[in-house]
Design an enzyme around this catalytic site. Structure first.
Site, PDB file in Angstrom:
ATOM      1  N   HIS A 117     -24.227   8.423  34.532  1.00 43.71           N
ATOM      2  CA  HIS A 117     -24.009   7.794  33.743  1.00 43.71           C
ATOM      3  C   HIS A 117     -25.809   7.341  32.819  1.00 43.71           C
ATOM      4  CE1 HIS A 117     -20.734   6.174  35.656  1.00 43.71           C
ATOM      5  NE2 HIS A 117     -20.758   4.654  34.809  1.00 43.71           N
TER       6      HIS A 117
ATOM      7  N   GLU B  69     -11.123   7.744  25.830  1.00 37.69           N
ATOM      8  CA  GLU B  69     -11.846   8.402  25.298  1.00 37.69           C
ATOM      9  C   GLU B  69     -11.435   9.897  24.212  1.00 37.69           C
ATOM     10  OE1 GLU B  69     -12.825   7.753  27.759  1.00 37.69           O
ATOM     11  OE2 GLU B  69     -14.493   6.046  27.790  1.00 37.69           O
TER      12      GLU B  69
END
Lengths: 325, 315
Positions: free
Chosen positions: A127, A60
């Site tokens: 998540h 990322e």
């Protein structure tokens, strides 16, 4: 046309933008043949190829940083962060680079970060988070959050065409919902315009993303009880359409803000404070917040349901505020 | 072609500029912070001399030298340190936040290592647009421990980006010696991990740096992908102002001063008969004059407009 899911609407809008502007390209983990973790980009690689539907390794900071560099050099990258929780890894690049480019360097950075967020799927504490609050207090980053199919298309187009870094929040529970639309893409809407989802006079309910969808459902329930809630879907957190919120607050004199996220340090707190500064004298009660408890998102279905601010709890909180004397 | 006299002039300008910056801080005439690059001039100048006008460069927190080598106006650079409206960032950035795309200079950067990812993006766009731009990303041996550099080199290798990552191994991450921060003897050996070319050169020799970059850039332009070049040098200055350099000995510094690049290139130029002692004095005086002019320009420049301080957050 037959109803389309939010996922399909996003996909068709991405395809239209890719066709419209050759500078647009997509980048993210597993967005190619796999189609992205939630299937938004499924099939796009067939039309646009692996150069513009660019699979990345699990990096990322690396690929968000690269997207920023490419954007400054003239590209219009649309990055997918597989789960919003993972955006924490790229916060440095977004906060210290992307957000500073206009102010310090007088450079535009037409970058879009799309990211699935929120709970309701039992994915657990890493998540399921809504982390827009990490960026809400960072000048230089636009934040938009569609709650409807039409807005998913409209805001995505506006985000891609904006010269600034834009976070586009896609709630996981909205992906499978189907919408009747005349055509996709829908006409773009300017960033910074809230949507009055329902008119009402008894109280104002302010929300965004999935909570705005749930607030509309709650308002329908309340209408059967002759409580008329005005529901405002923010659509955009930055810029924040405080004028529309203040006007509604002046009218209904009672305001409830719904937030999927811990109560402490949230966006609802900031909006509430801004409303108090502007319309305190018009309010019958202090602005109320309905948010999640100050704990991580648990994974068990029962526990997660206990913390999510869905239609039932929104209706209860709205009923309480509307009937207070 | 490498022009040693031109390289000397650029190195002199950087040295005098950085000496002036340290003096201006000690006199309280400029505020904030800055990291000077005394001792590292040859790396900046050697790299810049090998690049073409269309190429791009990203820098670090220790970036005045990189920027001057790439052609920055010393006056505007100094004005930024003075917080003036004529500075490269109009007083909004300071030493660690200056960018000038017109010069292919994509920023000093206050976040150690972060600019390598940005540079990979510049290289990606160069590739997508079909240009022959090559991008150089400077970082230090301290920054080599940052994960984002690993990610960026992996991306660059996967996508064969025209990126040259240049590690200025100056021996220290602030006070931490490389022996305590870097797990290998040479950062360049890490190139093996990405399947890319890695090389080490004497970073105090501008010609050696130039030649290495020129070859790697040529390769990058032809689609040969990224490379990692380590330039071995020494940070003669402290990390930033206020650094008393207690983590190293004066003996070590004196040994480093004997290897410092400016003296070396002066010796080379006189030995080759290019410049005699009188000519060296003329070049030194010219550099001093340019720095004095830069300071005068900065001090005569207007302050930024405070009324617009909150404007321009978005493009």
């Amino acid at each position: 046309m037959s109803p389309l899911t939010t996922t399909q609407i996003l996909r068709e809008t991405l395809a239209a933008e890719l066709r419209r502007d050759p500078a647009v390209f997509l980048m993210g983990e597993d967005i190619g043949a796999y189609g992205g973790s939630f299937g938004v980009t499924r099939g796009l690689i067939d039309e646009f190829g692996a150069t513009r539907i660019r699979n990345t390794p699990i990096s990322e900071p690396g690929f968000v940083g690269a997207a920023i560099g490419a954007a400054v050099a003239g590209a219009r990258p649309v990055v997918e962060i597989m789960f919003m929780d993972f955006i924490t890894l790229a916060v440095d690049q977004l906060v210290n680079m992307a957000a500073k480019l206009a102010y310090v360097y007088n450079q535009s950075c037409p970058l879009v970060i799309r990211t699935p967020m929120g709970g309701g799927r039992g994915y657990g504490a890493t998540h399921s988070q809504c982390l827009e609050r990490l960026f809400f207090g960072v000048p230089g980053i636009r934040i938009v959050a569609p709650a409807t199919g039409a807005d998913a298309s409209a805001l995505l187009q506006s985000a891609i065409r904006d010269p600034n870094p834009v976070l586009l929040l896609e709630h996981k529970l909205l992906y499978p919902l189907r919408w009747e639309l005349d055509a996709v893409p829908t006409p773009p809407v300017p960033l910074g315009q809230a949507r009055i989802a329902r008119r009402g006079s008894d109280l104002t309910v302010i929300a965004w993303s999935w909570c705005a969808f749930e607030a509309e459902r709650a308002a329908a329930q309340l209408a059967a009880e002759e409580i008329e809630a005005e529901v405002i879907d923010l659509r955009s957190l930055n810029p924040l359409d405080i004028e529309t919120l203040a006007a509604s607050a002046r009218k209904t004199r009672r305001v409830l803000i719904v937030e999927e996220g811990p109560r402490t340090g949230g966006i609802a707190a900031e909006i509430g404070s801004q409303l108090h500064e502007r319309v305190f004298g018009d309010l019958e009660f202090p602005v109320q917040r309905l948010a999640m408890p100050d704990c991580p998102v648990p994974s068990a279905r029962s526990l997660e349901a206990a913390v999510m601010p869905g239609a039932e709890v929104i209706a209860a909180a709205a009923r309480d505020l509307a009937t207070r004397v | 072609m490498f022009d040693p006299t031109q390289a000397y002039d650029r190195m002199l300008l950087i040295r005098r500029f950085e000496e002036a910056v340290e003096k201006l801080f000690s006199e309280g005439r400029i505020m904030g912070t800055a990291h000077t690059c005394i001792g590292q001039e040859a790396t900046a100048v050697g790299v810049a001399a090998a690049l073409q006008p269309q190429d791009a460069l990203t820098s670090t927190h220790r970036g005045h030298g990189h920027f001057l080598a790439r052609g920055a106006d010393p006056g505007r650079l100094m004005a930024e340190l003075f917080g003036r409206a004529t500075g490269y960032s109009r007083g909004r950035g300071g030493s660690q936040m200056m960018m000038e795309p017109a010069l292919g200079f994509y920023g000093t950067n206050g976040i150690t290592g972060a600019s390598v990812a940005f540079a990979a993006g510049l290289a990606l766009q160069a590739q997508l647009a079909g240009t022959d731009r090559v991008v150089v990303a400077f970082f230090g041996d301290g920054a080599s421990s940052q994960g984002v550099i690993h990610e960026s080199l992996n991306l660059a290798a996967l996508w064969k980006l025209p990126l040259i990552a240049v590690c200025e191994s100056n021996g220290y991450a602030m006070s931490t010696p490389a022996s305590c921060g870097v797990s290998v003897d040479s950062v360049a050996t890490r190139a093996v991990a990405y399947g890319i070319t890695g090389a080490t050169v004497d970073g105090n020799d501008p010609r050696a740096v130039h030649d290495a970059i020129a070859a790697l850039a040529d390769r990058g332009r032809k689609g040969g992908g990224p490379a990692l070049l380590e330039c071995r040098t020494y940070r003669l200055s402290g990390h930033s102002r206020g650094d008393r350099r207690e983590y190293r000995t004066r003996d070590e510094e004196q040994a480093a001063w004997r290897q410092e690049p400016l003296t070396r290139i002066e010796q080379a130029l006189t030995a080759a008969g290019t410049l005699d002692a009188a000519a060296l004095e003329r070049h030194r005086a010219a550099a001093e004059r340019r720095v004095a002019e830069a300071i005068a320009f900065a001090e005569a420049s207007p302050m930024p407009d405070e009324d617009t301080v909150a404007e321009g957050v978005f493009a």
